[in-house]
Design a protein around this motif. Structure first.
Motif, PDB file in Angstrom:
ATOM      1  N   UNK A  84       4.246  -0.289   5.374  1.00 41.31           N
ATOM      2  CA  UNK A  84       5.336  -1.230   5.630  1.00 41.31           C
ATOM      3  C   UNK A  84       5.252  -1.771   7.054  1.00 41.31           C
ATOM      4  N   UNK A  85       4.998  -0.880   8.005  1.00 39.85           N
ATOM      5  CA  UNK A  85       4.894  -1.325   9.395  1.00 39.85           C
ATOM      6  C   UNK A  85       3.721  -2.296   9.542  1.00 39.85           C
ATOM      7  N   UNK A  86       2.622  -1.906   8.938  1.00 36.67           N
ATOM      8  CA  UNK A  86       1.436  -2.733   9.075  1.00 36.67           C
ATOM      9  C   UNK A  86       1.634  -4.091   8.401  1.00 36.67           C
ATOM     10  N   UNK A  87       2.385  -4.107   7.302  1.00 38.08           N
ATOM     11  CA  UNK A  87       2.708  -5.364   6.609  1.00 38.08           C
ATOM     12  C   UNK A  87       3.605  -6.242   7.494  1.00 38.08           C
ATOM     13  N   UNK A 110       8.225  -8.813  -2.977  1.00 35.67           N
ATOM     14  CA  UNK A 110       7.085  -9.133  -3.842  1.00 35.67           C
ATOM     15  C   UNK A 110       5.811  -9.192  -3.011  1.00 35.67           C
ATOM     16  N   UNK A 111       5.936  -9.829  -1.843  1.00 36.49           N
ATOM     17  CA  UNK A 111       4.768  -9.904  -0.967  1.00 36.49           C
ATOM     18  C   UNK A 111       4.283  -8.527  -0.564  1.00 36.49           C
ATOM     19  N   UNK A 112       5.243  -7.664  -0.277  1.00 35.80           N
ATOM     20  CA  UNK A 112       4.892  -6.309   0.138  1.00 35.80           C
ATOM     21  C   UNK A 112       4.179  -5.582  -1.006  1.00 35.80           C
ATOM     22  N   UNK A 163       0.514  -4.068  -0.952  1.00 41.07           N
ATOM     23  CA  UNK A 163       0.184  -2.688  -1.323  1.00 41.07           C
ATOM     24  C   UNK A 163      -0.922  -2.664  -2.357  1.00 41.07           C
ATOM     25  N   UNK A 164      -0.788  -3.554  -3.378  1.00 37.01           N
ATOM     26  CA  UNK A 164      -1.786  -3.605  -4.441  1.00 37.01           C
ATOM     27  C   UNK A 164      -3.169  -3.861  -3.871  1.00 37.01           C
ATOM     28  N   UNK A 167      -1.145 -18.865  -0.954  1.00 38.66           N
ATOM     29  CA  UNK A 167      -1.242 -17.557  -0.335  1.00 38.66           C
ATOM     30  C   UNK A 167      -0.147 -16.606  -0.805  1.00 38.66           C
ATOM     31  N   UNK A 168       0.797 -17.157  -1.581  1.00 39.58           N
ATOM     32  CA  UNK A 168       1.885 -16.307  -2.079  1.00 39.58           C
ATOM     33  C   UNK A 168       2.969 -16.078  -1.054  1.00 39.58           C
TER      34      UNK A 168
END
Lengths: 323, 577
Positions: A21-24, A62-64, A68-69, A54-55
């Protein structure tokens, strides 16, 4: 044991989620990525299309999820600077750092434990006092100073060892090793000493204080009363008890050695992950920085888990509680 | 007794050179002999030098201590314990220490610890050593010895660990066993087993045992001869019956007099209370005047109870975080009792019986799982209880077991004692609080300058006085005393118990006294509840309980306590044929 293992892995997964999460969030904090990608005169329409491609128009969660995926599949994006997949960049640099850290750890254990034992058993001896005094210098000198002094002495003045780089490496599949060539080994000497110095002092002091503690314990008194030989009491019975915290500290230190070999790698121009990270920072190469963050997080979590499991192997009391 | 004594200590002097020059003489002119099969007890209070002698024989004197003069001989052969020549520790002299929890290395199995001892001294291969280890465990009465061999120390109970320790000590058939407080850390029933074991070893194998202890009851039960020490000197020595029944030296008389008796209740412990008694009297009267409201009346059976506990249940390990697999441990299982105003109520039982848990719940340090506690008619713990915070806690105060860790080492005594006074707003200003502190200090019999000093300046007994003063400062109506004297020497214990009695008489306090020591309970309490595995086995007026115990468990406990009344060789009740 199994339940203990599952519980530890569950905790590890939670921590990794937080790190992710932090890195995102890093991507979002450094500004609008689209602005950096398009031409200056791009229209709003073009920007919106790119955003959609790019979404980035999706809700944050959703982006997160997508992030993750991708991360789980090993896709860390593409480096802004040299337009190559970040995963490949890291894979290329990883062996250099790991070999350096491995060497430094072995060095610090091989010297730190005997020196610590020496200081604990003969606290008033000349050798112990000397070691203690020198270790104080070791622990208080910054890495870059040690590195530079070593370079000046052994590379510049004496010309014995190279001052930068890994020397010749041999490619073993995906792994490039410096252990198999003379120049690779020679190149390893100075950086690993530099990196090991702090940890060596730490381990020495830890072994010393733990051993002194253990030697005054009742079970050592009882061992002496049973007439066991001093050698057995010191090196088999007491040392094993004293090494318990050393396991933890060494484990955690391996993590920080890998994560913070940055200074040593910079001083010696060692082509490892630290150098990669420093370069990424100076070019605001966010995908590389984010991947590095994730990697370091993963490393710490893995090491902590392994250390906990090791503890259970060494200390029978934990084994019972766990099972 | 015609053979050479197993151990002969002659005019032993042990010194500790001090860093600022000079020496501390820990033991001076100690002489004693132990014949084969004799158990010789070395008794005294802390600082008497008894453990130092034991350590000297074992060559384990703490640095920089040294034997300055005198001689130690084993089987008639003089030897220097620090330079083991012919006589070897572990082979010729075995040792048993106080705490079986810490005497064994936690990282090695029982087998490895016994086998390493055997192989250090005897030419045995692994298999033979293992067989021998098994024999040893059988000899010390270890249940299921085969299974215990591969166990780690933490998997054994305290009594079993002490058996392992004794097995290690006996491994090479030593002539002499030095047992330093071998049963102090154990419950009475286990203590009785270990004492029987030691006695058996002396009788059957002719081993000489030097038994270092502070417990006069233990001495009376198993020793043949006794040496009483005081500040490094031998005060009196001789056969147990003679020394314990007719002590000659003043100190020996005082020490034996201070041992709480279990056979008869005395008003006070027969001993001098020291200085400041006059001041203490007036201070206590003043304390009582300030406390004001309560009148002291003899505890009457029909009085409204001050504290009533109803079917109290406390579980441990049932919390959210303890994991799914773990089952709750029921520490207190449906306990009910009442304490009347002005009475001393005793809770007694072996470790793990739940008595301290009850103390914590009553004092509000722990929430009960079920049941209710009423104090002065109001529910203070249980379902319907209002949370006990701040001033609601004032009326119930607590005194803890360890006087060393229960006082903050970084605060001056005056500050420590003023804290509850200010917190409960019992004084308007700091000056008023300071005046109260002076009064409290005097009431517990300490000199007036006490308030200026830090806790480390005081001995264990003085610290326990400070703990009592701190509890009194809140002007409580009930004081919960959790093993208030079990870490103190007997003479100090007698002082503290006398103090509690005096304070109770002077201020009309109600006490809940928790102890494992039946003699202390008998001396102190009006009514007693005996606990076992979380339940009350028997509850009775104290005198009735001790005179005619009804429950089997109570009878068993009373029979097992080593006391001065049953001296070995006099009336052989337990060891008689």
């Amino acid at each position: 044991m199994l339940r203990f293992l599952i519980a530890r892995l569950g905790q590890a997964a939670l921590v990794m989620l937080a790190v992710a999460a932090v890195s995102f969030l890093m991507f979002r904090f450094v500004g609008d990525p689209v602005a950096g990608m398009v031409r200056e005169d791009a229209s709003v329409q073009e920007k919106a299309e790119l955003r959609q491609a790019l979404g980035l128009d999706q809700p944050v969660l959703v982006q997160f999820g997508r992030f993750l995926g991708r991360t789980i599949r090993g896709d860390f994006g593409v480096s802004y600077r040299n337009q190559r997949p970040v995963a490949a960049l890291i894979a290329e640099r990883l062996p250099a750092t790991l070999e350096l850290v491995l060497m430094a750890t072995l060095l610090s254990l091989a010297l730190g434990i005997p020196l610590g034992v020496l200081c604990a058993l003969k606290p008033d001896g000349v050798a112990a006092r000397l070691v203690q005094a020198v270790s104080l210098i070791g622990i208080s000198t910054p890495t870059f100073v040690t590195g530079i002094v070593l370079i000046l002495t052994f590379a510049v003045t004496l010309g014995l060892l190279p001052s930068f780089g890994r020397g010749q490496t041999v490619q073993l599949g995906p792994w490039s090793t410096g252990f198999l060539t003379v120049s690779g080994l020679k190149a390893l000497v100075l950086p690993s000493i530099t990196l090991a110095l702090y940890q060596l002092t730490l381990i020495m002091r830890l072994v010393r204080s733990e051993l002194i503690d253990v030697l005054s314990s009742d079970y050592i008194r009882f061992a002496r009363a049973r007439g066991l030989s001093l050698r057995r009491i010191h090196f088999t019975l007491a040392l094993r008890n004293a090494l318990m915290p050393v396991i933890t500290v060494t484990g955690l230190q391996i993590g920080s050695l890998i994560a913070f070999a940055i200074v040593t790698e910079t001083v010696f121009q060692w082509p490892g992950m630290g150098l990669l990270f420093i370069q990424a920072v100076s070019f605001s190469d966010v995908p590389v920085m984010a991947a590095y963050l994730l990697f370091v997080g993963l490393l710490f979590v893995l090491i902590n888990t392994v250390v906990d499991l090791l503890y259970a192997v060494v200390d029978p009391r934990l084994r019972v509680k766990a099972s | 007794m015609s053979a050479a004594p197993i151990l002969a200590i002659d005019a032993l002097r042990i010194e500790y050179p001090l860093s600022e020059g000079g020496t501390l003489v820990a033991v001076e002119g100690a002489t004693l002999t132990i014949a084969p099969g004799e158990i010789h007890a070395l008794v005294g209070e802390s600082g008497a030098g008894k453990t130092t002698i034991g350590n000297a024989v074992l060559g384990l004197l703490e640095k920089p201590g040294r034997i300055a003069s005198g001689a130690i001989a084993l089987d008639g052969k003089p030897f220097d314990p620090t330079k083991p020549g012919d006589i070897r520790l572990g082979r010729d002299i075995g040792a048993v220490f106080q705490d079986p929890m810490t005497s064994l290395n936690p990282l090695f199995t029982i087998e490895s610890q016994i086998v390493e001892t055997l192989r250090a001294h005897l030419p045995l291969d692994r298999r033979a050593a293992r067989a021998r280890a098994l024999d040893l465990l059988r000899a010390v009465g270890m249940p299921e010895p085969e299974r215990r061999l591969s166990a780690y120390p933490h998997q054994l109970s305290g009594g079993q660990r002490q058996r392992v320790v004794i097995a290690c000590a006996l491994a090479c058939e030593p002539r002499l066993l030095v047992a330093d407080e071998p049963t102090t850390a154990l419950d009475v029933s286990i203590q009785a087993q270990i004492l029987d074991l030691l006695r058996g070893l002396a009788d059957e194998r002719g081993i000489g045992i030097l038994l270092v202890t502070h417990n006069m009851g233990v001495v009376a039960q198993i020793a043949d001869t006794v040496t009483i020490m005081h500040r490094g000197h031998v005060v009196e020595s001789g056969p147990v019956a003679q020394v314990l029944r007719r002590p000659q030296a003043d100190y020996a008389r005082a020490l034996i007099g201070a041992v709480p008796r279990i056979d008869v209740r005395l008003d006070r412990f027969p001993m001098l209370d020291g200085v400041n008694q006059g001041n203490a009297e007036t201070a206590r009267t003043e304390l009582r005047r300030r406390a004001g409201t309560q009148e002291i009346a003899a505890p009457a059976a029909d009085a409204v109870p001050l504290l009533s506990v109803e079917s109290l249940v406390v579980d441990y390990g049932a919390g959210l975080l303890s994991g799914r697999g773990s089952r709750a441990f029921r520490a207190v299982d449906g306990v009910s009792f009442e304490i009347r105003p002005g009475e001393v109520f005793g809770l007694v039982g072996e470790s793990g019986c739940g008595k301290t848990t009850i103390a914590n719940v009553v004092a509000g340090l722990r929430k009960p799982t079920g049941g209710t506690i009423r104090f002065d008619g109001k529910v203070i713990a249980g379902e319907a209880a209002a949370p006990r915070v701040g001033r609601a806690r004032r009326a119930i105060q607590m005194i803890f077991q360890d006087p060393y860790s229960s006082l903050n080492a970084r605060m001056r005594v005056g500050h420590i004692l003023a804290e509850p006074i200010l917190f409960y707003e019992l004084a308007r200003t700091r000056a008023e609080a300071a005046a109260d502190v002076d009064l409290l200090v005097q009431a517990v019999g300490l000199p007036p300058e006490t308030a200026q000093r830090f806790p480390h300046a005081f001995s264990g007994g003085q610290r326990q006085r400070l703990s009592i003063a701190r509890a009194l400062g809140a002007r409580p109506r009930l004081i919960v005393c959790d093993e208030p004297t079990s870490s103190l020497d007997v003479s100090v214990q007698a002082q503290i118990l006398n103090l509690l009695k005096d304070l109770r008489d002077a201020t009309g306090l109600t006490l809940l006294l928790i102890s494992h020591d039946l003699a202390v309970i008998r001396q102190m309490c009006d009514r007693v509840a005996v606990m076992r595995s979380g339940q009350i086995v028997e509850m009775e007026e104290s005198e009735t309980l001790f005179a005619a115990p009804k429950a089997d468990y109570t009878r068993q406990l009373l029979a097992l306590v080593p006391t001065l009344e049953r001296i070995r060789g006099e009336a052989d009740i337990r060891h008689g044929g």
